[in-house]
Design a protein around this motif. Structure first.
Motif, PDB file in Angstrom:
ATOM      1  N   PRO A  78       0.839  -1.210   0.000  1.00  9.31           N
ATOM      2  CA  PRO A  78       0.000   0.000   0.000  1.00  9.31           C
ATOM      3  C   PRO A  78       0.872   1.257   0.000  1.00  9.31           C
ATOM      4  O   PRO A  78       2.026   1.233   0.444  1.00  9.31           O
ATOM      5  CB  PRO A  78      -0.786  -0.120   1.313  1.00  9.31           C
ATOM      6  CG  PRO A  78      -0.672  -1.554   1.719  1.00  9.31           C
ATOM      7  CD  PRO A  78       0.646  -2.029   1.211  1.00  9.31           C
ATOM      8  N   VAL A  84      -4.502  -5.251  -1.354  1.00 12.21           N
ATOM      9  CA  VAL A  84      -3.290  -4.536  -0.927  1.00 12.21           C
ATOM     10  C   VAL A  84      -3.612  -3.055  -0.739  1.00 12.21           C
ATOM     11  O   VAL A  84      -3.236  -2.442   0.266  1.00 12.21           O
ATOM     12  CB  VAL A  84      -2.156  -4.714  -1.958  1.00 12.21           C
ATOM     13  CG1 VAL A  84      -0.985  -3.786  -1.629  1.00 12.21           C
ATOM     14  CG2 VAL A  84      -1.681  -6.165  -1.978  1.00 12.21           C
ATOM     15  N   GLU A  85      -4.320  -2.456  -1.686  1.00 15.62           N
ATOM     16  CA  GLU A  85      -4.700  -1.044  -1.582  1.00 15.62           C
ATOM     17  C   GLU A  85      -5.498  -0.785  -0.308  1.00 15.62           C
ATOM     18  O   GLU A  85      -5.326   0.268   0.338  1.00 15.62           O
ATOM     19  CB  GLU A  85      -5.531  -0.640  -2.794  1.00 15.62           C
ATOM     20  CG  GLU A  85      -5.971   0.817  -2.763  1.00 15.62           C
ATOM     21  CD  GLU A  85      -6.910   1.152  -3.915  1.00 15.62           C
ATOM     22  OE1 GLU A  85      -6.712   2.208  -4.545  1.00 15.62           O
ATOM     23  OE2 GLU A  85      -7.841   0.357  -4.174  1.00 15.62           O
ATOM     24  N   THR A 132      -0.051  -0.028 -10.298  1.00 17.92           N
ATOM     25  CA  THR A 132       0.303   1.244  -9.652  1.00 17.92           C
ATOM     26  C   THR A 132      -0.385   2.423 -10.331  1.00 17.92           C
ATOM     27  O   THR A 132      -0.494   3.500  -9.742  1.00 17.92           O
ATOM     28  CB  THR A 132       1.831   1.465  -9.671  1.00 17.92           C
ATOM     29  OG1 THR A 132       2.286   1.567 -11.033  1.00 17.92           O
ATOM     30  CG2 THR A 132       2.562   0.332  -8.981  1.00 17.92           C
ATOM     31  N   VAL A 178      -1.224   1.683  -4.776  1.00 19.61           N
ATOM     32  CA  VAL A 178      -0.214   0.697  -4.388  1.00 19.61           C
ATOM     33  C   VAL A 178       1.138   1.096  -4.969  1.00 19.61           C
ATOM     34  O   VAL A 178       1.218   1.894  -5.906  1.00 19.61           O
ATOM     35  CB  VAL A 178      -0.584  -0.716  -4.880  1.00 19.61           C
ATOM     36  CG1 VAL A 178      -1.849  -1.222  -4.189  1.00 19.61           C
ATOM     37  CG2 VAL A 178      -0.776  -0.737  -6.400  1.00 19.61           C
TER      38      VAL A 178
END
Length: 297
Positions: A172, A233-234, A251, A256
């Protein structure tokens, strides 16, 4: 033992309508003829397929098993008819490819574009499987070509390395590691890891690497699909290890950061595999020629 389609379709109609009378009508058969067909089939199989009740019939366990196979047969016949009819529209072949997710996102697309442009008359089917599943699909004849990551699990396959890729870390934007350019696997092991489903090559590789270090892989979240991993993940639920190309693309879409994974095993190969045989089918050979130069086959 041979069974005609009319009788098998009758069994399916009886199961659907729960009535021999309605099943016979659905298949445009006289009731007496339908009853005889069903009786003869039960005699040949040596089992009762339906239990007669006051309000109709119910399939027995044997009857339900037969119905499952009839439905599978119908699906196969439909696929057969569809594929054969394609020849009337100029289709000259069908190539079935089984590949792992990493190969599909990182290595295969440009080759598929080139092959399809050069061979527009060949229909291509692509199935997303784990590396182990892709190898099994080729070995068992369910796919013509497999694209996967090592190791090779079935010596019935002939293989060639055709591309290379690299694994990267995804974290993140506000993660403690986000300000770094590169990380080691030990750095990542301090956090929860979001990974692919069990059996995925990258997931198994990380599990092996963690075990070699005497560490536990904290894979609290396992999902199908790299985009789902990126979204988790974000959200701050953990970090991930993904092929570098899709990680870089994420990205630009999610909050992220992609970091270089400084590990020797982060470099990976993509392998093309076919069933080992003296002469490959023409369609398969053309695809192999697209990915592998003749002097390296």
């Amino acid at each position: 033992m041979r069974h005609d389609l009319t009788t098998l379709n009758l069994v399916l109609a009886i199961e659907q309508t729960r009535s021999i009378t309605r099943g016979a009508a659905q298949e445009h058969l006289a009731l007496a003829a339908a009853s005889k067909r069903l009786s003869d089939l039960e005699s040949r199989l040596g089992v009762q397929l339906f239990e007669r009740r006051a309000r109709g019939v119910e399939p027995t366990e044997a009857g339900r098993a037969l119905v499952r196979h009839i439905r599978s047969l119908h699906a196969s016949l439909y696929a057969l008819e569809t594929e054969v009819m394609e020849f009337s529209r100029g289709i000259k072949g069908h190539l079935r490819i089984a590949a792992n997710s990493s190969a599909i996102t990182e290595a295969l697309p440009p080759h598929l574009v080139g092959f399809s442009q050069a061979h527009g008359q060949i229909r291509i089917s692509l199935e997303d499987l784990t590396s182990a599943e892709a190898q099994a699909a080729v070995a068992e004849g369910r796919a013509d070509v497999g694209v996967f990551s090592p190791p090779l699990l079935d010596n019935r396959l002939q293989t060639w390395v055709f591309a290379h890729g690299r694994l990267a870390a995804l974290v993140p934007l506000k993660h403690p590691l986000a300000q770094r350019e590169e990380v080691t696997f030990d750095d990542l092991l301090a956090y929860d890891l979001i990974g692919l489903h069990a059996g995925a090559s990258a997931q198994e590789l990380m599990r092996e690497q963690a075990a070699a270090r005497g560490r536990t892989l904290n894979a609290r979240w396992q999902v199908r699909g790299f985009d789902a991993i990126a979204q988790l993940v974000e959200a701050g639920l953990g970090v991930a290890v993904l092929p570098e190309q899709p990680a870089e693309r994420f990205t630009r879409v999610f909050g992220v950061r992609c970091l270089r994974l400084e590990e020797p095993w982060a470099e990976r190969e993509y392998v093309l595999g076919v069933l080992r045989q003296q002469r490959l089918p023409t369609v398969v050979q053309r695809f192999v020629d697209t990915l592998i130069p003749r002097d390296k086959q």
